[in-house]
Structures are given as structure tokens and as C-alpha cells.
Design an enzyme around this catalytic site. Sequence first.
Site, PDB file in Angstrom:
ATOM      1  N   CYS A   1       0.815  -1.228   0.000  1.00 24.41           N
ATOM      2  CA  CYS A   1       0.000   0.000   0.000  1.00 24.41           C
ATOM      3  C   CYS A   1       0.841   1.268   0.000  1.00 24.41           C
ATOM      4  CB  CYS A   1      -0.938   0.010   1.203  1.00 24.41           C
ATOM      5  SG  CYS A   1      -2.133  -1.334   1.203  1.00 24.41           S
TER       6      CYS A   1
ATOM      7  N   ARG B   1     -19.540   8.927   0.510  1.00 22.18           N
ATOM      8  CA  ARG B   1     -20.983   8.793   0.753  1.00 22.18           C
ATOM      9  C   ARG B   1     -21.367   9.808   1.831  1.00 22.18           C
ATOM     10  NH1 ARG B   1     -19.034   3.676   1.137  1.00 22.18           N
ATOM     11  NH2 ARG B   1     -19.521   3.557   3.369  1.00 22.18           N
TER      12      ARG B   1
ATOM     13  N   HIS C   1      -8.909   3.867  -1.711  1.00 20.48           N
ATOM     14  CA  HIS C   1      -7.535   3.395  -1.512  1.00 20.48           C
ATOM     15  C   HIS C   1      -7.081   2.656  -2.770  1.00 20.48           C
ATOM     16  CE1 HIS C   1      -3.950   1.796   0.075  1.00 20.48           C
ATOM     17  NE2 HIS C   1      -4.426   0.853   0.890  1.00 20.48           N
TER      18      HIS C   1
ATOM     19  N   CYS D   1       0.483   2.076   6.454  1.00 24.51           N
ATOM     20  CA  CYS D   1       0.689   0.668   6.778  1.00 24.51           C
ATOM     21  C   CYS D   1       0.758  -0.133   5.483  1.00 24.51           C
ATOM     22  CB  CYS D   1      -0.428   0.146   7.673  1.00 24.51           C
ATOM     23  SG  CYS D   1      -2.084   0.249   6.961  1.00 24.51           S
TER      24      CYS D   1
ATOM     25  N   GLY E   1       1.194  -4.226   3.521  1.00 20.46           N
ATOM     26  CA  GLY E   1       1.102  -5.675   3.584  1.00 20.46           C
ATOM     27  C   GLY E   1       2.443  -6.321   3.892  1.00 20.46           C
TER      28      GLY E   1
END
Length: 388
Positions: free
Chosen positions: A91, A205, A343, A373, A375
Site C-alpha cells: 500500500c 458517501r 484506496h 501501513c 502488507g
Amino acid sequence: MSNPVIVDVIRTASGKGKPGGALSGIHPVELLATTIRGLLQRNDLDPDLVEDVIAGCVSQSGEQAANIARNAVLAAGLPEAVPATTVDRQCGSSQQAAHFAAQGVIAGAYDVVIACGVESMSRVPMFSNFAGKDPYEPLGSRYPDGLVPQGVSAELIAARWKLDRTALDEFAAESHRRAADATTSGAFSAEILPIGDHAVDETIRASTTVDGLAGLKPSFQDPALAERFPEITWSITPGNSSPLTDGASAALIMSEQRAHALGLTPRARFAAFAVTGSDPLLMLTGVIPATRKLLDRSGLALDDIDAYEVNEAFAPVPLVWQQEFNADPARLNPRGGAIALGHPLGASGTRLLTTLVNQLEASGGRYGLQTMCEGGGMANAMIIERLG
């Protein structure tokens, strides 16, 4: 040493990462190429001056294979002499691209470089690069009980730090509220590069409420894992997680001397960097040691920082970070985060940087901190200083 500065940063508006999403009809090479072209055009920069392009991309398969950075450079019409490479730090891939670009300037390897990222999760689904194989199988001797998906890591974090479902949903609803307010006020207009007529984040949203989120079912509940981890209360849902997203983003990074020679005004400078590994089972907690390492290196205290961008992969991540550092919640993702804005994996690092630079300029803040953060149990962190 050369002083690396950020001359400009842009991003696309997010598109839902599924067929029919606003950006799903655009090949990811073209999506990144359009963003790179837009960055150069906005600054009236001769593309011959670009010495390298470093792009983040996580799912490097299918339409995102074969060094998408190089393909995007060629598709954007840049000279063939401009090289490019694609990096994968999960990420944090495009944040790592920005680190590499700035560190290259410090080392004297570059004067002008683009750090960028792209992910089309509608066209290249997450985990499609696994090709049906288990990439973690060779780790079995070190982790005999096995690693777990990121969503289960988020569950473990929520349990360990005693974050209940209501706290997670309240944070998610606030992310949407802040992002919707920033959209309505026009705060995002300076950072978004329209793609065709798409210029508003599709994943926000505005009507999100805690009561509405409370009706969503947990996404990762599993009987076998429940037996292994009885402490989990199963609170991670689609509503308090970041959505699958399409997007691209890019930063124009230069030595301060070259920027001034070209008549360009730097918007921010890189003040400090850190990267660290962390427990791959609790893989999302790396933002904590990375931030500690960053603050130690910079000589700054968290109270010196005017805005924090902590990627909202899942709501527990920024909440735990906030708890560990007793951080001011008003400064944490003040324009909303990935739960609302999306993301797009490989693009998220420079997306956060884009939002952070613009937030500092709008608020008059001096320092901004960004951390992601990643993976496998890693995290990047950096501090930038607004100029001007």
C-alpha cells in the site's frame, strides 16, 4: 547535498474499483499517462528535463504488468530517453516512490524526477498477481500457524487496543463527513486533475451515519480463525474499511536549486523519512514504530506537526496510531481519509501527499506527517515542511 522539494502534486478523483466505476473504462497505463501529462502541463515543464519516473503499483499483472511506469511514460508522449521503474511496497508503493525520488535528489542522482502511482482495481483485481498460488508458503517454517489476511489483522488490532464496533463506525462516518465537506467547500479542486468529466471522488458517501454502518455484516468472520483468535469480536465491515478504488496520482520533485532556475516555486520540502518492518501477523501496526523512528530522526515532537495523514486502510489503523501518540483528532486526516476517498493501492502514497500539501497550504500549517501501513508488516513515514 541537494535539498529535495515538491514543486507540484496532483491526483485523479477516485473511481469505484468495480465494473461501471467512473474510471473503469480507462486502461491503467492511460490513467497514469494522463496524470503524468497533466502534471507536466500544469507546470509548463519541458519533459526532456525529467530524469526518471518512479511509479508505485501493487498488482503488477495483466494490464498493469511489464513495468507500467515505463509504459505510461511512453503513452504520455515523453521522450524515449526518459526512463521509468515500478516499485511495490504494497500500500505504500507510491510513498516509497516519493522517498526514492527525494533521496535521489539528496544523493545528486536527480535534479528533476516524478514520483507517482496507479491502481485500477476494477480492471486488475486485488490478488490477481498471485495467479492462484500461495506466495507465503515458503514462510511456513517461520510462521507455522500461518499468516492472515489484512482484514483479520485489522480485527486483531481492534481487539488488542480494545476498539469496539461503535468506535470504528464513528470514525468511518466522520471520514465521510470530512471528505464530503471538503468536496462541497471546493477544498479538493486544487488537487484533483479531471479525467474527462470525472472530477469528484466517487467513493464518498455524504449520507453515511453510524446507525447505517451498524447494519453491515463483518467481512472476515471465519469459524477456524474464531477458534484460533477467540479475542476477536468481528467488527471490520465494508463500512469501516477502505473501498476498492481506481486512481492515479503524481508528484513533481526537484532539487531546490533547479526549481528556482526554472522559475518554479517549490510548495514544500522533504524534512525526514523513515521505513520499518513490523509483525506480519499484525501487519498494519508498522505506522507506530515508523512514526517513532521518524520523530526521532527529525527532532520534532508530534505537537509540532500541523496535519497528519495516516492511511485509513481499516479504521483501527489511524485510531490505534492516534491512541499511541495521543494525537489531536482534529489534525488527523482533516479532509477525510481512504475510508471515504478510496484506496487505489499503488496510487495512495502520492494521493495522501497531494492532500497533505494542499491541507497545509489552506490552513497555513508548517509541518505535515504522512504514514502508510503495508502488507507483510511494513510502514513508510515522512515529514514535509510547507514553503512560502
